[in-house]
Design an enzyme around this catalytic site. Structure first.
Site, mmCIF file in Angstrom:
data_model
loop_
_atom_site.group_PDB
_atom_site.id
_atom_site.type_symbol
_atom_site.label_atom_id
_atom_site.label_comp_id
_atom_site.label_asym_id
_atom_site.label_seq_id
_atom_site.Cartn_x
_atom_site.Cartn_y
_atom_site.Cartn_z
ATOM 1 N N SER A 96 -3.193 4.165 1.498
ATOM 2 C CA SER A 96 -1.765 4.048 1.240
ATOM 3 C C SER A 96 -0.920 3.826 2.490
ATOM 4 C CB SER A 96 -1.271 5.317 0.533
ATOM 5 O OG SER A 96 -1.480 6.473 1.348
ATOM 6 N N LYS A 144 4.550 6.665 9.102
ATOM 7 C CA LYS A 144 4.491 6.521 7.646
ATOM 8 C C LYS A 144 5.579 7.370 7.006
ATOM 9 C CE LYS A 144 1.055 6.949 3.899
ATOM 10 N NZ LYS A 144 -0.341 7.398 3.604
ATOM 11 N N SER A 150 -6.728 6.731 3.138
ATOM 12 C CA SER A 150 -5.440 6.093 3.404
ATOM 13 C C SER A 150 -5.115 5.760 4.847
ATOM 14 C CB SER A 150 -4.317 6.945 2.816
ATOM 15 O OG SER A 150 -4.411 6.963 1.416
#
Length: 508
Positions: free
Chosen positions: A175, A100, A199
């Site tokens: 996210s 990420k 997330s």
């Protein structure tokens, strides 16, 4: 089959070609040991899939930037392995990982999906990336995220909207939705996400994956673009519980630069893989949180999948305990979370140390730039308004402590090993709508661990011929990752709910 995986011979006859689809660390390493696969071939295979399905075809839009050195790193891995005994491979030798893009990787830009952070070239790897590399992993790419990790739909000013490969009209959760969509679509073998509220587990649920939010203190956050360090943590997103265990072995550990990680050091076993027990549900007491299920028509698809999954776990020897305590996810979301109170302080501390090429030096600079996605601008404005409200902040910290005690007392009183519930009470949101009724707050407000596994799919829909994925969440006591892995693995083996998405089939 991709030509990178044509069969080789070992002197005793031909061997079956390596199948990239749904590969695991174990299957990749087995193929490397018997000469059917090299690290270069593995990296090349994923790059080909990214080219075919992320940037073309359905345009899933999960990969923010590729590591330009990935193939060269694979070549170095292959050279190191040459002439060594087959069993001497490092735990993650040659394994491509998706990271990420709010986690720093040396020599690769880290923007957290925001145009404001263009030019943020990390001087060194985050602590967990250092550990991954020492274990032999290859950073393949940085993935899209909801900008600054401040939302659940995975849309950013840098890359735009990531699509859900099971239903291209829906979001992939967030996210960490870029990692989720990329791992689901077989763009990498292992994935790393971050979790402040939902997330890691949200994209795991939405993309038919396993996602683990570790106990706070088990995994270092050094090198993370923060949202609020009381709740921020880093963890695995994978296609199987076994790969989650292997990945957790690599990233869990004490980091002197993140003092809270000292709390986890004494709780780390020799390997989490020893808890991969297919009979692990026998005798387990699983508390089913009734208030974490919806009762409206919009909840029926999720409830149907969950009822079936829970019934399967009962057949495997688990005892289901109905927990009717009035624990309200909405109330907890409104009253216990502290990340917005911490965001300005923690983000400013991160931005202050960045290279001169990065134009913003504070959260207020980001707001003033007018460049952040509309869905994030309001969050930042709220965070700026809450900064310095110390009495409210302390009250919320006290509520978090009270929640920890309440949950431990509840689990002890009823002799419950884990609590279970759907991660999301309704199906993941269509693009353009916010996520609704996610249940990740227990772990984020307490710092206790939780894992999501694939529970199954809704009925097929026009845009989702396989159905829409539904995730089952197990919530445990502090540092109970061995218990979570044992129960999650046994449930995974019984449910067999993992399916590759229709939007990204095997390449010919």
């Amino acid at each position: 089959m991709n030509s990178a995986f044509e069969s080789k011979t070992n002197g005793t006859g031909s061997q079956a070609p390596f199948d990239l689809m749904e590969a695991t660390v174990a299957t990749a390493h087995a193929a490397m040991r018997d000469g059917r696969l090299t690290a270069r071939q593995l990296v090349r295979g994923y790059l080909d899939r990214i080219s075919a399905y992320d940037q073309s075809g359905p345009r899933i839009n999960s990969i923010l930037r590729l590591n330009p050195e990935a193939l060269a790193e694979a070549d170095r891995m292959d050279a190191q392995a040459a002439g060594k005994p087959a069993q001497a491979l490092a735990p993650l030798h040659g394994i491509p990982v998706l990271i990420k893009d709010n986690i720093e990787c040396g020599g690769i830009e880290t923007t957290a999906g925001s145009l404001c952070l263009r030019g943020n070239m990390a001087a060194q790897d985050a602590f967990i990336v250092q550990r991954l590399r020492r274990a032999g992993a290859i950073v393949l790419a940085k993935t899209n995220l909801h900008e600054l990790a401040s939302g659940g739909e995975t849309v950013s000013t840098e890359l735009g909207q990531t699509l859900n490969p099971y239903d291209l009209t829906r979001t992939p959760g967030g996210s960490s939705g870029g990692t989720g969509a990329g791992i689901a679509a077989n763009f990498g073998l292992l994935g790393i996400g971050t979790d402040g509220v939902n997330s890691i587990r949200s994209p795991a649920s939405a993309n038919n994956l396993v996602g683990l939010r570790p106990t706070m203190g088990l995994v270092s956050r050094t090198g993370l673009v923060p949202c609020g360090l009381t709740q921020d943590t880093i963890g695995p997103i994978t296609r199987s519980v076994a790969d989650t265990a292997v990945l957790l072995d690599a990233i869990a550990g004490h980091d002197p630069a993140d003092p809270i990680s000292s709390q986890g050091a004494s709780h780390i076993p020799a390997s989490y893989t020893v808890f991969l027990d297919p009979d692990g549900l026998k005798g387990a007491r699983i508390g089913v949180l009734r208030h974490f299920f919806g009762d409206g028509p919009e909840h029926r698809p999720v409830n149907a999948v969950m009822q079936q999954a829970l019934a399967v776990m009962e057949t495997q020897g688990a005892e289901l305990v109905a927990v009717d305590d009035a624990i309200s996810p909405e109330e907890l979301l409104a009253s216990t979370l502290v990340h917005h109170y911490e965001m300005e302080h923690d983000l400013d501390a991160y931005l202050a140390r960045l290279a001169p090429d990065v134009k913003v030096r504070s959260m207020k600079d980001i707001i003033a730039s007018g460049q952040v996605h509309a869905s994030v601008a309001g969050t930042l404005t709220t965070a700026a308004a809450l900064a310095g409200k110390d009495a409210q902040y302390r009250e919320r910290l006290q509520r978090q402590q009270a929640l920890r005690r309440r949950l431990l007392d509840l689990m002890d009183a009823q002799r419950i090993d884990v609590l279970a519930f759907p991660h999301q009470r309704r199906l993941v949101a269509p693009i353009g709508e916010p996520q609704a009724e996610r249940n990740g707050v227990l772990a984020s407000a307490t710092g206790f661990p939780a894992i999501v596994i694939p529970a199954g799919f809704s009925a097929a829909q026009r845009n989702a011929p396989q159905g829409v994925p539904v995730g089952l969440e197990f919530f445990g006591r502090p540092f109970s990752e061995p218990v979570l892995i044992r129960l999650a693995y046994a449930a995974e083996q019984a449910l067999r709910a993992r399916r590759a998405p229709h939007a990204a089939p095997a390449l010919e």
